[in-house]
Scaffold this active site. Sequence first.
Site, PDB file in Angstrom:
ATOM      1  N   LEU A 240       1.639  -1.919   3.038  1.00 43.37           N
ATOM      2  CA  LEU A 240       1.160  -0.744   2.318  1.00 43.37           C
ATOM      3  C   LEU A 240      -0.158  -1.116   1.658  1.00 43.37           C
ATOM      4  CD1 LEU A 240       4.307   0.805   0.551  1.00 43.37           C
ATOM      5  CD2 LEU A 240       2.992   1.782   2.429  1.00 43.37           C
ATOM      6  N   ASP A 241      -1.083  -0.156   1.599  1.00 44.58           N
ATOM      7  CA  ASP A 241      -2.345  -0.409   0.911  1.00 44.58           C
ATOM      8  C   ASP A 241      -2.065  -0.821  -0.534  1.00 44.58           C
ATOM      9  OD1 ASP A 241      -3.304   0.594   3.277  1.00 44.58           O
ATOM     10  OD2 ASP A 241      -3.640   2.607   2.453  1.00 44.58           O
ATOM     11  N   THR A 242      -2.992  -1.568  -1.101  1.00 43.56           N
ATOM     12  CA  THR A 242      -2.805  -2.032  -2.470  1.00 43.56           C
ATOM     13  C   THR A 242      -2.564  -0.878  -3.431  1.00 43.56           C
ATOM     14  OG1 THR A 242      -4.241  -3.925  -2.002  1.00 43.56           O
ATOM     15  CG2 THR A 242      -3.842  -3.400  -4.319  1.00 43.56           C
TER      16      THR A 242
END
Length: 346
Positions: free
Chosen positions: A210-212
């Site tokens: 997942l993106d930060t």
Amino acid sequence: MRSSGSGKSGGRGNNRGAGNNRDQKQGQGRPRKPRPEERRYDVGPGATKDGPKSGRGGARPSSGKGGGRTAPARSREYETRIEERNRDRYAGRKDVKLPKTFPGAEQEGERLQKVLARAGYGSRRACEELIDQARVEVNGEIVLEQGKRVDPEKDEVKVDGLTVATQSYQFFSLNKPAGVVSTMEDPEGRQCLGDYVTNRETRLFHVGRLDTETEGVILLTNHGELAHRLTHPKYGVKKTYLAHIVGPIPRDLGKRLKDGIQLEDGYARADHFRVVEQTGKNYLVEVTLHEGRKHIVRRMLAEAGFPVDKLVRTAFGPITLGDQKSGWLRRLSNTEVGMLMKEVDL
């Protein structure tokens, strides 16, 4: 007239003198026994007549209130001789084979109810009831009798049609907060997924990324094959996201996303799109897709003209976020694990 002080002093002196005379009388007759502090506690072949010649030690400890003496430890050299003697005594003996004490003991594998109990389906008695209810199958055949033996590494065991993770696998779902890096270790010292599982004995790894700044469901496990299939495009496991965008949005936005959005690395298509909530120009939309390319949802909506302010993944295949709070880690149930395996033909 003598004072009381001098009388007491004299009494002590007389007693002391009497004791000395008693020792002298004993010395004139038979040999005097050595006092405790004079005795020797040598052990082994070189022991003296004043001490024990066996290796069992000296005097036994006293059981009185005043305490007693404990036998000194045997010397290291004497212990070595005993160990060598025992080793020589049993060197030529063959291993003793214990008799079989129950029917079927000569069979290989483990009892099915024991395997189910270890996988988390309840006590052995509860697992026996599952077998009695014809809810358990092994290698495609329903088990109708108790006592069946299986090999957890080779046999496929299912309960209610869902595969049982019979080995020591672990499966977790984490509601990843924003700002957490999707790695188990971060060389820059940022907060990462590994910080949530530091107390686990088994090494876990994350399924996908997942993106930060993206929140929501991310799976952690030590089942390598399951993790590989969940992220492989061949199996097309769907992921659902909630995105906050600013409108107004056209009525055909969903159709455009389903037909495909041209990106720099090829077309990206959504499997499902709907508006969940609208407050003025603020929209909360739901996007479902089976692709796993980097920033795929953000890039699709941005290319369509609607940059994402906030993104949350609410489901990974059959595993949903529900009311799980941000930063909370929970163990998946046996049913959820079975559903995941069914999703990827395991």
